[in-house]
Scaffold this motif. Sequence first.
Motif, short mmCIF file in Angstrom:
data_model
loop_
_atom_site.label_atom_id
_atom_site.label_comp_id
_atom_site.label_asym_id
_atom_site.label_seq_id
_atom_site.Cartn_x
_atom_site.Cartn_y
_atom_site.Cartn_z
N LEU A 32 -4.39 -10.54 5.88
CA LEU A 32 -3.95 -11.39 6.99
C LEU A 32 -4.90 -11.36 8.18
CD1 LEU A 32 -0.11 -10.60 6.97
CD2 LEU A 32 -1.32 -12.53 5.90
N GLY A 33 -5.93 -10.52 8.10
CA GLY A 33 -6.89 -10.42 9.20
C GLY A 33 -6.27 -9.85 10.46
N THR A 34 -5.46 -8.81 10.27
CA THR A 34 -4.78 -8.21 11.42
C THR A 34 -4.78 -6.70 11.26
OG1 THR A 34 -2.79 -8.38 12.80
CG2 THR A 34 -2.45 -8.34 10.41
N THR A 35 -4.07 -6.02 12.14
CA THR A 35 -4.01 -4.56 12.10
C THR A 35 -2.82 -4.07 11.28
OG1 THR A 35 -2.62 -4.40 14.06
CG2 THR A 35 -5.02 -4.46 14.42
N ALA B 276 3.81 -11.14 5.38
CA ALA B 276 3.85 -9.68 5.26
C ALA B 276 4.88 -9.25 4.23
CB ALA B 276 4.14 -9.05 6.63
N ILE B 277 6.06 -9.86 4.26
CA ILE B 277 7.13 -9.53 3.29
C ILE B 277 6.67 -9.88 1.87
CG2 ILE B 277 9.43 -10.24 2.48
CD1 ILE B 277 9.75 -8.50 4.91
N LEU C 142 1.32 -4.93 -2.32
CA LEU C 142 0.18 -4.44 -1.56
C LEU C 142 0.61 -3.39 -0.54
CD1 LEU C 142 -1.79 -7.74 -0.77
CD2 LEU C 142 -2.09 -6.18 -2.69
N ALA C 143 -0.29 -2.47 -0.26
CA ALA C 143 -0.07 -1.48 0.79
C ALA C 143 -0.29 -2.16 2.15
CB ALA C 143 -1.04 -0.32 0.63
N ASN C 144 0.23 -1.55 3.21
CA ASN C 144 0.11 -2.14 4.54
C ASN C 144 -1.35 -2.41 4.93
OD1 ASN C 144 2.87 -2.00 4.64
ND2 ASN C 144 2.97 -0.52 6.31
N ALA C 145 -2.25 -1.51 4.57
CA ALA C 145 -3.66 -1.71 4.89
C ALA C 145 -4.22 -2.93 4.17
CB ALA C 145 -4.48 -0.46 4.55
N GLU C 146 -3.81 -3.12 2.92
CA GLU C 146 -4.25 -4.29 2.16
C GLU C 146 -3.67 -5.58 2.73
OE1 GLU C 146 -4.69 -2.63 -2.34
OE2 GLU C 146 -2.68 -2.56 -1.47
#
Length: 85
Positions: free
Chosen positions: A52-55, A34-35, A43-47
């Motif tokens: 990562l295949g998560t929320t 994520a970091i 990348l934006a959080n949605a990307e």
Amino acid sequence: ADTVPDAEAGLVSAERKRALEAAIAGLPERQRAAIQLTYGSGLANAEVADALGTTIEAVEAALTRGRAALKAAMRSRGLIEETTR
């Protein structure tokens, strides 16, 4: 011209970079990913969530925990100041 302060600043900067890279490498996989995707790839959080295949919420939690761990690691190495709230 006095280059000693510039040289010292460069050494401190290089030391901080090495310490940060080591701290990132020591993070749990999900936090590290994520970091790296957020700050390294921009990348934006949605990307990141898609990658990562998560929320988005899970990404936000991983970023929060990862940043806290990095801050603690840098503080323990004396590379950032203690702060009080």
